[in-house]
Structures are given as structure tokens and as C-alpha cells.
Scaffold this motif. Structure first.
Motif, PDB file in Angstrom:
ATOM      1  N   ARG A  92       0.827  -1.214   0.000  1.00 58.35           N
ATOM      2  CA  ARG A  92       0.000   0.000   0.000  1.00 58.35           C
ATOM      3  C   ARG A  92       0.860   1.263   0.000  1.00 58.35           C
ATOM      4  N   LYS A  93       1.923   1.236   0.773  1.00 59.06           N
ATOM      5  CA  LYS A  93       2.798   2.396   0.832  1.00 59.06           C
ATOM      6  C   LYS A  93       3.479   2.644  -0.502  1.00 59.06           C
ATOM      7  N   GLN A  94       3.981   1.574  -1.115  1.00 60.13           N
ATOM      8  CA  GLN A  94       4.709   1.718  -2.378  1.00 60.13           C
ATOM      9  C   GLN A  94       3.774   2.026  -3.545  1.00 60.13           C
ATOM     10  N   MET A  95       2.519   1.583  -3.458  1.00 58.98           N
ATOM     11  CA  MET A  95       1.589   1.747  -4.569  1.00 58.98           C
ATOM     12  C   MET A  95       1.382   3.220  -4.917  1.00 58.98           C
ATOM     13  N   GLY A  96       1.541   4.095  -3.930  1.00 60.16           N
ATOM     14  CA  GLY A  96       1.371   5.522  -4.193  1.00 60.16           C
ATOM     15  C   GLY A  96       2.392   6.085  -5.163  1.00 60.16           C
ATOM     16  N   SER A  97       3.502   5.370  -5.364  1.00 56.35           N
ATOM     17  CA  SER A  97       4.541   5.826  -6.292  1.00 56.35           C
ATOM     18  C   SER A  97       4.298   5.342  -7.714  1.00 56.35           C
ATOM     19  N   THR A  98       3.288   4.509  -7.899  1.00 57.95           N
ATOM     20  CA  THR A  98       3.042   3.937  -9.217  1.00 57.95           C
ATOM     21  C   THR A  98       2.056   4.792 -10.008  1.00 57.95           C
ATOM     22  N   ILE A  99       2.059   4.597 -11.297  1.00 62.74           N
ATOM     23  CA  ILE A  99       1.156   5.346 -12.171  1.00 62.74           C
ATOM     24  C   ILE A  99      -0.290   4.909 -11.954  1.00 62.74           C
ATOM     25  N   TRP A 100      -0.493   3.682 -11.419  1.00 60.13           N
ATOM     26  CA  TRP A 100      -1.862   3.186 -11.201  1.00 60.13           C
ATOM     27  C   TRP A 100      -2.604   4.008 -10.157  1.00 60.13           C
ATOM     28  N   SER A 101      -1.861   4.714  -9.317  1.00 62.72           N
ATOM     29  CA  SER A 101      -2.487   5.514  -8.253  1.00 62.72           C
ATOM     30  C   SER A 101      -2.669   6.974  -8.640  1.00 62.72           C
ATOM     31  N   SER A 102      -2.565   7.266  -9.932  1.00 65.05           N
ATOM     32  CA  SER A 102      -2.582   8.667 -10.353  1.00 65.05           C
ATOM     33  C   SER A 102      -3.972   9.230 -10.599  1.00 65.05           C
ATOM     34  N   GLY A 103      -5.030   8.438 -10.329  1.00 66.16           N
ATOM     35  CA  GLY A 103      -6.357   9.045 -10.376  1.00 66.16           C
ATOM     36  C   GLY A 103      -7.407   8.375 -11.219  1.00 66.16           C
ATOM     37  N   CYS A 104      -7.065   7.339 -11.977  1.00 68.01           N
ATOM     38  CA  CYS A 104      -8.073   6.689 -12.808  1.00 68.01           C
ATOM     39  C   CYS A 104      -8.641   5.466 -12.089  1.00 68.01           C
ATOM     40  N   ARG A 105      -9.723   4.937 -12.646  1.00 68.97           N
ATOM     41  CA  ARG A 105     -10.258   3.650 -12.205  1.00 68.97           C
ATOM     42  C   ARG A 105      -9.859   2.602 -13.241  1.00 68.97           C
TER      43      ARG A 105
END
Length: 495
Positions: free
Chosen positions: A442-455
Motif C-alpha cells: 500500500r505504501k509503495q503503490m502511491g509511487s506507481t502510475i496506477w495511483s494517479s487518479g483513474c479507475r
């Protein structure tokens, strides 16, 4: 591990659930460590998994052929840069026959329940109770359960309607008015394959997709011959593609290769700008999220197909399905003869409808009531000797899942080797080790492009992203050397 340590007195009875590519691979990896008492339970009447079940026009892998194969079964005869679904199925059948997998497989045997009791697993299947087994390995695939759209009147359509997984054999589309709901990888392949056959093709788009141009050109005969003569050259192609897709592409998506990501982003944007002439259509096709936030679509033909005179991109929201077609919120009825639901799959229905009951009566439904969490994507606390190929947070995306599956198979077999050599009867990951891993995810996921705002389909209903947030190299390293102190180990058969 010395061969002498893997003698006949130390065989385990192992169940593999699923007879697709991952199931075939699991059997062969188990053989490598001397484990041959293996039964594969396949719900269908033949092997193949995804490539058996999906048979829509235009189906092809979006990973280059020479990377989408088993490491131990190179194929010099791929006909295109990216193989068609039927060609991949033929490849899987050849491996199945060449490696004598058939003696392990029970067909038409869907597993309804798996129960751990007295230190062993019992399976309830459509062909009766099977077991007990010392180990269960699931190789069921990720994209199995069709996701149907929640649209009023869906059952009222009077024409031919189906999900892409259930493409009717012999369906004729010549001269028909066809609608497709969806614009992901499956939809774009179908559009390119059928647009010239239809009298009218209406593509209903909820979300635009970034498209990476990947020319799917035929492989020259001379190149095939070079690969036949020189296996080293073919291995180099495999290694080079693995480096491009795993160590560059995957690293870029998880924020570890900014220059590579910039190149991917620029290529997708230029592809849209240069391929779509009509500025109005171009803006309709332009996503409002970052490149890579959703799984990238690979195609060098969709933009051309959607610009054909008989094709229409519909971006008005669907209000309802009616007997004669699809009505959008602008009041327009799009009259159709055929309606195709290219709405994807529920990637988080990991084992549904199978019931899994672990130690002390713990059900997987209860264990995963908040979210599907596993240790390193392969094992679950409270479920001893239960390993998953493609479990939650496995590396998924625009690279070869066969590579992911092969690494996970290797991890499972190393744990099985440990059990055989030490005499340990059962292993299951510790709850604290699993919790620490998922917190790190969960912590690392924020650095990925998947967490940039889309579904995206990577996300479950609660917004948890079920992919691997680090580099593929880190995944390989973690699969290569299990940390045994992260496991509970039981010496008693009644564990």
C-alpha cells in the motif's frame, strides 16, 4: 537440492486446480523436483484456459510471441510478432503432448470446494470427492469471471447479445448493425477485425484508452529458419524482450524509470495525434488520465478502424438497452442487430464460486472479507500448503504473465522441497509477515502510475490495487529465495 534427497519415499500428493498455461507449467516444475504424484483438475473438456475460452475475431496476445512462451519450450515458428489466440492454443497443446501432461489431468472436473482437515486437503469436484492431498496449487487464471454492465433493460434486447467470452460459433456479421460496449484491449481487437464486415459498427465508449502502436507484422521465413538453426539466437530474443518489457516497461509504470516512461507517454500521444485526422473524433479518443494508469492497449489498427465510414464512436452515456438497440442519454436510439459486451472480467473474483476452508475452519471468504491479501501474492495465513499462481498483487499488466507464473511456480516448488527435505508436514505464512508485506504494498503503490487518479480493473471495489508496485527484478529476487522465518511450520500431521 541433491537428487538423492528427492527419492520415491518422499513423494507428496499434490492437486493442481486449472489446466491452462499455468497448470501445465506447474506440472513440469513439480516434475523437476521429483514430484510426480500430481493431479490436475480442469473444469472444461480440454486444456488451454484463456486461449481456449476466448475465441472472438481478432484475438491475439499483446505481448510479443517470443516472450509469451514457457522458458523451457522455445518456439521458432511463431508466425507474427504477436501470436493469435489460436496459435497460442496450438502451442499449449503441443507442450501438453510433448511433455506428456495428459496422464495428470482430470477433465470436466470443476472444483467446488477445497477443505483443509487433519493436515491434508480434500477437494469436492463435479466428478466426486478427491484426495486427500498434501498440497494444493491453484492455477486458475485471473480473467475468468465475465463482468456484465449494470444497464437497465440489459435482458430486453431482441437481437443477438453476448459477452465476448461467449462468442457464438459461426456468427455471421455481414451486413449487420453491430454495437460494442467497451473500448479495452478486447474491444479494440474486435473492432479492427469486424468493421469491414458490418453495415454499421457503433462503439460505445465510457472511457477513452491510451493506445501504444505495436505493429503485428508477419515473421519472415528466414527469421524462423535462423531460430531453428540457432537456439542461442532465439534465447537472446527472449532475453532482450524480457529486458524491454520487465526491466524497462514495468519499471517505468512503477515509477522507477522516468526516461522510459516519458518515451512511452510521448509515443502514445503522438500515435493519437498522427493517426486520427478528425479533431472532434481525436478529442473523443483522448483519455483524461495519465498514460499507463489503465492497462495500455496495444494496437496499430484500431485508430484506422474507428475512422472507417461505417464506424461510429458513441460517447454519450447509455441510458438503457431496449429491444431494438441502445438508447443514450441524448435520447437517440442506436438500432442494432447484434450487441457485443466487451466489458472485461472481474479480476478480483479470484476463486469464485469455489469455497476454500483452511485451518480451524477458517474460510477464505472470511479471511478476505475486507480485501484479498496474500503473502508475496502466493500464500495465505491460515491455509497451509496452499499456493497460488496469480494471487493478489501478482505482477500483471503489459508484459508476459507466463514469466510471472513461472517465477511463482518456482517459489511453490522451493517450499515443497523444503517440506520434503525437513519432514515438515505443513507450511503457511505468518500473519504478521503477511500484514507487513501488504502494508509495504500500500505504501509503495502511491509511487506507481496506477495511483494517479483513474479507475481500472486493477482496483477492487474498495480501491485497493492488486498489482506489484516494485520492479519485476525485485519480484524475481523474492520468488527465488523464500524467507522461511516468515512461515509457520507444523511437524504434526494433524496441524
Amino acid at each position: 537440492m541433491k537428487d538423492a534427497e528427492m527419492d520415491g519415499s518422499k513423494k507428496l500428493k499434490i492437486a493442481v486446480i486449472g489446466g491452462g498455461a499455468s497448470g501445465i507449467m506447474t506440472v513440469l516444475k513439480l516434475r523437476e523436483i521429483g514430484q510426480t504424484d500430481v493431479q490436475v483438475f480442469e473444469r472444461a473438456s480440454e486444456i488451454g484456459g484463456t486461449w481456449r475460452d476466448n475465441r472472438y475475431p481478432g484475438i491475439a496476445c499483446d505481448v510479443p510471441s517470443h516472450l509469451y512462451r514457457f522458458s523451457f519450450a522455445p518456439n521458432p515458428d511463431w508466425t507474427h510478432v504477436c501470436a493469435s489466440g489460436s496459435e497460442i492454443l496450438d502451442y499449449l497443446r503441443r507442450v501438453y503432448e510433448d511433455f506428456d501432461i495428459q496422464r495428470h489431468v482430470v477433465f470436466n472436473a470443476e472444483v467446488k470446494a477445497a477443505t483443509y482437515n487433519g493436515g491434508r486437503w480434500t477437494l469436492e469436484t463435479t466428478v466426486g470427492t478427491r484426495g486427500p492431498f498434501d498440497v494444493v496449487i491453484t492455477a486458475m487464471g485471473i480473467l475468468r469471471q465475465p463482468a456484465l454492465p449494470d444497464i437497465p433493460g440489459l435482458d430486453s434486447f431482441a437481437g443477438t447479445m453476448f459477452h465476448t467470452l461467449h462468442w457464438p460459433a459461426g456468427l455471421q456479421l455481414e451486413g449487420k448493425r453491430v454495437g460494442i460496449i467497451g473500448t479495452g484491449s478486447t474491444a479494440t481487437q474486435i473492432v479492427s477485425a469486424i468493421v469491414s464486415k458490418t453495415s454499421k459498427l457503433s462503439v460505445f465508449q465510457r472511457t477513452a484508452q491510451w493506445i501504444m502502436p505495436l505493429p503485428n507484422t508477419p515473421v519472415p521465413d528466414e527469421e524462423k529458419e535462423r531460430f531453428r538453426r540457432d537456439p542461442v539466437l532465439m534465447q537472446k530474443r527472449y532475453d532482450d524482450l524480457a529486458d524491454d518489457f520487465n526491466n524497462k516497461w514495468a519499471a517505468a509504470i512503477v515509477g522507477q524509470a522516468p526516461r522510459v516512461y516519458a518515451h512511452i507517454e510521448r509515443t502514445c500521444r503522438e500515435n493519437l495525434e498522427q493517426s486520427v485526422k478528425d479533431p472532434v473524433l481525436r478529442e473523443k479518443l483522448r483519455p483524461d488520465y495519465k498514460v499507463g494508469c489503465k492497462r495500455l492497449v496495444m494496437s496499430d489498427s484500431f485508430y484506422n478502424a474507428i475512422q472507417q465510414p461505417n464506424a461510429e464512436l458513441v460517447t454519450d452515456r447509455i441510458e438503457a438497452i431496449e429491444p431494438n438497440g441502445v438508447r443514450t442519454v441524448d435520447g437517440r436510439l442506436h438500432e442494432l442487430d447484434v450487441l457485443i459486451l466487451a466489458t472485461g472480467f472481474n479480476a478480483h473474483a479470484t476463486f469464485e464460486p469455489m469455497k476454500i476452508i483452511g485451518r480451524n475452519g477458517l474460510t477464505l471468504e472470511d479471511a478476505w472479507k475486507d480485501s484479498a491479501q496474500a503473502y508475496l501474492a502466493v500464500a495465505i495465513p491460515g491455509f497451509p500448503n496452499f499456493f497460488m499462481i496469480g494471487g493478489p498483487n501478482s505482477p500483471i499488466g503489459n508484459f508476459s504473465f507466463l514469466m510471472t507464473a513461472e517465477r511463482q511456480c518456482g517459489y511453490a516448488t522451493r517450499m515443497i522441497q523444503h517440506m520434503v527435505v525437513t519432514g515438515v508436514k505443513a507450511v503457511a505464512p505468518k500473519a504478521d509477515a503477511t500484514r507487513e508485506f501488504n502494508e509495504a504494498v500500500r505504501k509503495q503503490m502511491g509511487s506507481t502510475i496506477w495511483s494517479s487518479g483513474c479507475r481500472s480493473w486493477y482496483m477492487d471495489k474498495k480501491g485497493n490495487i492488486a498489482s506489484w508496485p516494485w520492479t519485476f527484478q525485485r519480484f524475481e529476487d523474492m520468488m527465488g529465495m523464500p524467507e522461511l522465518d516468515h512461515y509457520e511450520q507444523y511437524d504434526e500431521a494433524h496441524a
